[in-house]
Design a protein around this motif. Structure first.
Motif, mmCIF file in Angstrom:
data_model
loop_
_atom_site.group_PDB
_atom_site.id
_atom_site.type_symbol
_atom_site.label_atom_id
_atom_site.label_comp_id
_atom_site.label_asym_id
_atom_site.label_seq_id
_atom_site.Cartn_x
_atom_site.Cartn_y
_atom_site.Cartn_z
ATOM 1 N N LEU A 256 0.851 -1.185 0.000
ATOM 2 C CA LEU A 256 0.000 0.000 0.000
ATOM 3 C C LEU A 256 0.892 1.242 0.000
ATOM 4 O O LEU A 256 1.585 1.525 0.974
ATOM 5 C CB LEU A 256 -0.901 -0.006 1.239
ATOM 6 C CG LEU A 256 -1.846 1.189 1.422
ATOM 7 C CD1 LEU A 256 -2.833 1.278 0.264
ATOM 8 C CD2 LEU A 256 -2.578 1.067 2.755
ATOM 9 N N ARG A 257 0.868 1.999 -1.106
ATOM 10 C CA ARG A 257 1.796 3.117 -1.274
ATOM 11 C C ARG A 257 1.292 4.428 -0.690
ATOM 12 O O ARG A 257 2.083 5.336 -0.452
ATOM 13 C CB ARG A 257 2.077 3.323 -2.768
ATOM 14 C CG ARG A 257 2.817 2.171 -3.420
ATOM 15 C CD ARG A 257 4.232 2.113 -2.932
ATOM 16 N NE ARG A 257 4.962 0.949 -3.409
ATOM 17 C CZ ARG A 257 6.169 0.612 -2.998
ATOM 18 N NH1 ARG A 257 6.769 1.349 -2.070
ATOM 19 N NH2 ARG A 257 6.764 -0.459 -3.458
ATOM 20 N N SER A 258 0.018 4.551 -0.479
ATOM 21 C CA SER A 258 -0.541 5.804 0.016
ATOM 22 C C SER A 258 -0.083 6.077 1.446
ATOM 23 O O SER A 258 -0.412 5.330 2.374
ATOM 24 C CB SER A 258 -2.070 5.757 -0.038
ATOM 25 O OG SER A 258 -2.621 6.860 0.647
ATOM 26 N N ARG A 259 0.677 7.162 1.638
ATOM 27 C CA ARG A 259 1.141 7.509 2.984
ATOM 28 C C ARG A 259 -0.035 7.868 3.888
ATOM 29 O O ARG A 259 -0.038 7.543 5.078
ATOM 30 C CB ARG A 259 2.144 8.660 2.909
ATOM 31 C CG ARG A 259 3.453 8.271 2.257
ATOM 32 C CD ARG A 259 4.502 9.358 2.381
ATOM 33 N NE ARG A 259 5.753 8.935 1.765
ATOM 34 C CZ ARG A 259 6.690 8.225 2.369
ATOM 35 N NH1 ARG A 259 6.516 7.846 3.624
ATOM 36 N NH2 ARG A 259 7.798 7.879 1.748
ATOM 37 N N ALA A 260 -1.015 8.554 3.321
ATOM 38 C CA ALA A 260 -2.183 8.929 4.113
ATOM 39 C C ALA A 260 -2.904 7.683 4.623
ATOM 40 O O ALA A 260 -3.277 7.592 5.799
ATOM 41 C CB ALA A 260 -3.127 9.787 3.285
ATOM 42 N N ALA A 261 -3.107 6.705 3.729
ATOM 43 C CA ALA A 261 -3.784 5.475 4.127
ATOM 44 C C ALA A 261 -2.968 4.707 5.165
ATOM 45 O O ALA A 261 -3.523 4.156 6.127
ATOM 46 C CB ALA A 261 -4.042 4.603 2.897
ATOM 47 N N GLN A 262 -1.661 4.696 4.981
ATOM 48 C CA GLN A 262 -0.805 3.989 5.937
ATOM 49 C C GLN A 262 -0.900 4.597 7.330
ATOM 50 O O GLN A 262 -1.051 3.887 8.334
ATOM 51 C CB GLN A 262 0.652 4.021 5.444
ATOM 52 C CG GLN A 262 0.953 3.087 4.280
ATOM 53 C CD GLN A 262 1.142 1.640 4.720
ATOM 54 O OE1 GLN A 262 1.034 1.286 5.896
ATOM 55 N NE2 GLN A 262 1.433 0.783 3.760
ATOM 56 N N TRP A 263 -0.823 5.907 7.422
ATOM 57 C CA TRP A 263 -0.857 6.537 8.740
ATOM 58 C C TRP A 263 -2.257 6.507 9.348
ATOM 59 O O TRP A 263 -2.409 6.467 10.575
ATOM 60 C CB TRP A 263 -0.309 7.954 8.671
ATOM 61 C CG TRP A 263 1.189 7.935 8.539
ATOM 62 C CD1 TRP A 263 1.922 8.234 7.433
ATOM 63 C CD2 TRP A 263 2.129 7.540 9.547
ATOM 64 N NE1 TRP A 263 3.267 8.062 7.681
ATOM 65 C CE2 TRP A 263 3.425 7.638 8.976
ATOM 66 C CE3 TRP A 263 2.011 7.122 10.877
ATOM 67 C CZ2 TRP A 263 4.582 7.330 9.686
ATOM 68 C CZ3 TRP A 263 3.176 6.809 11.583
ATOM 69 C CH2 TRP A 263 4.437 6.913 10.988
#
Length: 288
Positions: A256-263
């Protein structure tokens, strides 16, 4: 090794050089790895040089077709997730110790087997944030930061946080089911070994024919660090197994590349821990 040695292979990565050393050891050839600039040399006795070169060449011929060199490892990359995890362990410990109900909080959050079997499954999570003393906390903060950093580097801080939480809680739950009444446990080490298992599971899928290398390394680490006098071997083992299964299962999925989704996932994992603590306090600590 004798005084007369020879370089039989040079690797761009230390991991590959260590793999070659294992191959040579299996062939009965003693070898060493030495760093030279940005490369790693595999060195053997001069008398073994020809045989060693043949063993390395044969190994590479067998494994190169499965390596997919044009497809780099799918990893999330650098993140501060592991450092944040270590800081949160320290914060959780300080919050419990500074509370006027420290002893009650500790008893409410520990992984007490009879309570978990009786339905208080949130204890499998809250126990991961508790430690018996400063040395216990320090050792888990150091090793936990390293392991969490590696896991988060591979899959991202959000996915990594959930993997550590789920594998750690699974280890505590399985241990409670096995032991039944009388067993108590605290500490983040179960999640740490869950993280080691995740890394092993990821490596098993990516290495394919060399799957035994990371598995052997993970079992060796479990034996070296997870069987001390005060260690909960059962929880460590179940956490490790849960990690291997989970890591193997998620390895084929894209990162999962999305930083927003990861955080957001990381915050959700933190909220889940907080929710488990709220349940523990509500069910076990009387008001006033």
């Amino acid at each position: 090794m004798s005084d007369v040695t020879k370089i039989v292979a040079t690797a761009p990565q230390e991991r590959l050089a260590r793999d070659w050393v294992l191959v040579l050891a299996a062939a009965g050839i003693a070898s060493e790895v030495e760093r030279r600039g940005r490369e790693w040399d595999v060195i053997v006795d001069a008398d073994d040089a020809d045989r060693a070169a043949e063993a390395v060449t044969a190994y590479e011929t067998e494994t190169v077709p499965t390596r997919a060199a044009d497809q780099p490892l799918d990893e999330y990359g650098r993140t501060w997730g592991g450092v944040v995890a270590g800081m949160l362990l320290v914060l959780a410990s300080r919050l419990v110790e500074s509370s006027s109900s420290a002893t009650a909080l500790f008893r409410a959050g520990e992984a007490r087997a009879d309570a978990i079997v009786g339905g208080e499954i949130w204890r499998a999570v809250t126990a991961l944030t508790l430690h018996t003393d400063a040395p216990h906390l320090l050792s888990n903060v150091v090793t936990g930061t390293l392991v969490a950093t590696a896991v988060c580097f591979a899959v991202g801080p959000g996915v990594g946080a959930w993997l550590l939480l789920v594998t750690g809680a699974s280890g505590n739950w399985a241990t409670a089911m096995l032991h039944g009444a009388g067993h108590h446990a605290v500490g983040a080490s179960t999640a740490i070994f869950g993280g080691v298992g995740v890394l092993v599971g990821l490596a098993i899928v990516r290495r394919q024919r060399r799957a035994w290398v990371p598995l052997a390394a993970g079992l060796a680490l479990l034996g070296f660090l997870g069987t001390g006098q005060r260690a909960d071997l059962g929880a460590h083992f179940f956490g490790f197994v849960a990690g291997v299964v989970t890591g193997t299962a998620i390895a084929p999925a894209p990162v999962l590349r999305s930083r927003a989704a990861q955080w957001l996932l990381a915050l959700a994992a933190l909220s889940a821990v907080g929710g488990c603590w709220l349940l523990a306090i509500e069910r076990n600590i009387s008001p006033g």
